[in-house]
Scaffold this motif. Structure first.
Motif, PDB file in Angstrom:
ATOM      1  N   ALA A 275      60.469  -3.114 -37.728  1.00 24.45           N
ATOM      2  CA  ALA A 275      59.621  -2.308 -36.398  1.00 24.45           C
ATOM      3  C   ALA A 275      59.251  -0.164 -36.249  1.00 24.45           C
ATOM      4  O   ALA A 275      59.657   0.297 -35.343  1.00 24.45           O
ATOM      5  N   HIS A 276      59.659   0.208 -37.603  1.00 22.13           N
ATOM      6  CA  HIS A 276      58.976   1.217 -37.904  1.00 22.13           C
ATOM      7  C   HIS A 276      57.829   2.097 -36.980  1.00 22.13           C
ATOM      8  O   HIS A 276      57.048   0.965 -36.943  1.00 22.13           O
ATOM      9  N   ARG A 277      57.971   3.078 -35.897  1.00 17.61           N
ATOM     10  CA  ARG A 277      57.077   3.843 -35.224  1.00 17.61           C
ATOM     11  C   ARG A 277      55.882   4.429 -35.772  1.00 17.61           C
ATOM     12  O   ARG A 277      54.899   3.876 -34.742  1.00 17.61           O
ATOM     13  N   SER A 278      55.713   3.894 -37.571  1.00 16.66           N
ATOM     14  CA  SER A 278      54.025   4.509 -37.665  1.00 16.66           C
ATOM     15  C   SER A 278      53.825   3.173 -37.541  1.00 16.66           C
ATOM     16  O   SER A 278      52.584   3.033 -37.393  1.00 16.66           O
ATOM     17  N   TYR A 279      53.795   2.291 -37.809  1.00 15.10           N
ATOM     18  CA  TYR A 279      53.344   1.161 -37.860  1.00 15.10           C
ATOM     19  C   TYR A 279      52.295   0.858 -36.464  1.00 15.10           C
ATOM     20  O   TYR A 279      50.952  -0.223 -36.059  1.00 15.10           O
ATOM     21  N   SER A 280      53.617   0.947 -35.035  1.00 19.07           N
ATOM     22  CA  SER A 280      52.680   1.007 -33.868  1.00 19.07           C
ATOM     23  C   SER A 280      51.986   1.934 -34.248  1.00 19.07           C
ATOM     24  O   SER A 280      51.189   1.410 -33.082  1.00 19.07           O
ATOM     25  N   ALA A 281      51.850   3.060 -33.837  1.00 20.49           N
ATOM     26  CA  ALA A 281      51.413   3.998 -33.588  1.00 20.49           C
ATOM     27  C   ALA A 281      50.283   3.854 -34.714  1.00 20.49           C
ATOM     28  O   ALA A 281      48.960   3.927 -34.311  1.00 20.49           O
ATOM     29  N   PHE A 282      49.508   3.210 -35.285  1.00 22.79           N
ATOM     30  CA  PHE A 282      48.464   2.911 -36.276  1.00 22.79           C
ATOM     31  C   PHE A 282      47.863   1.588 -35.757  1.00 22.79           C
ATOM     32  O   PHE A 282      46.838   1.187 -35.106  1.00 22.79           O
ATOM     33  N   GLU A 283      48.633   0.809 -35.013  1.00 20.97           N
ATOM     34  CA  GLU A 283      48.015  -0.296 -34.185  1.00 20.97           C
ATOM     35  C   GLU A 283      48.107  -0.396 -32.928  1.00 20.97           C
ATOM     36  O   GLU A 283      46.315  -0.816 -32.808  1.00 20.97           O
ATOM     37  N   LYS A 284      48.195   0.730 -32.653  1.00 18.57           N
ATOM     38  CA  LYS A 284      46.868   0.815 -30.980  1.00 18.57           C
ATOM     39  C   LYS A 284      46.879   1.676 -31.745  1.00 18.57           C
ATOM     40  O   LYS A 284      45.385   1.441 -30.664  1.00 18.57           O
TER      41      LYS A 284
END
Length: 226
Positions: free
Chosen positions: A127-136
């Motif tokens: 759930a790290h936010r870096s992966y979420s930012a990359f995915e978006k």
């Protein structure tokens, strides 16, 4: 080297000097990066691991030398740590990329994965936010596995167990070298990935192709004539 021999053992077996054995090893390991997998597809898992920054082999240190197996100054992730992004899908493609230092950021994930992941890939991470930012930014279908809440799967399909298993094998394997310098770290990851492929008995055609590419690398990099 694929038999797991030390530099001294390789030197003895081939009749070359120890410095030449060392240089040949790293030439081949560096060239292994040319053997790249296809783009990730279907369900793809990614996770990160941190290694202590090491100036081993550097004869011009700007600080006091450290003992082998040293520890970071603090328990937190700092510039003393090197970020490594490990990614694999469920058909055997994989990558391990040294991406930066300190805490993981979106740009570190992008450095490792932006040209590897197709738009229709299902992306599974923690759930790290870096992966979420990359995915978006990549417009991917993203499934976050909240391991801290003891949720190891999502919808009984999506998980990060394959990549975590690979990380466990990597950590066990790299301990055998008693510390690897940061400048050589990527070469050792290339080595580990190649060993993983060669041991995959379920993919004999891919293994044969890999061995053929390795032969070409040996001939070109080491200037060996047939």
């Amino acid at each position: 080297m694929f038999m797991g021999y030390s530099i001294h053992k390789c030197s003895s077996e081939t009749g070359i000097s120890i410095p030449t054995s060392f240089n040949w090893l790293h030439k081949v390991l560096g060239a292994l990066s040319a053997i790249s997998d296809e783009d990730f597809r279907f369900v793809c898992e990614s996770d990160d691991v941190f290694f202590l920054y090491s100036d081993k082999e550097n004869r011009h240190l700007k600080r006091k030398p450290q003992c082998r197996g040293g520890k970071a100054k603090t328990a937190d992730i700092t510039r003393d740590h090197v970020i490594v992004i490990v990614t694999c899908d469920r058909v055997g493609f994989q990558t391990m990329q040294v991406s930066g230092r300190g805490r993981i950021r979106r740009i570190d994930v992008a450095t490792a994965l932006s040209i590897k992941i197709l738009k229709d890939t299902v992306f599974c991470t923690d759930a790290h936010r870096s992966y979420s930012a990359f995915e978006k930014n990549q417009e991917l279908e993203h499934h976050k596995i909240k391991v801290g809440n003891k949720r190891y799967t999502k919808e009984q399909i999506y998980d990060v167990q394959t990549v975590n298993s690979k990380l466990s094998r990597l950590k066990t394997w790299i301990r055998n070298f008693n510390g690897v310098s940061t400048k050589q770290l990527q070469n050792y990851f290339n080595w580990f990935i190649t060993l993983e492929k060669l041991r995959d008995k379920a993919l004999p055609l891919k293994t044969f192709s890999l061995l053929a590419k390795l032969k070409a690398i040996l001939l070109s990099e080491l200037k060996i004539s047939c």
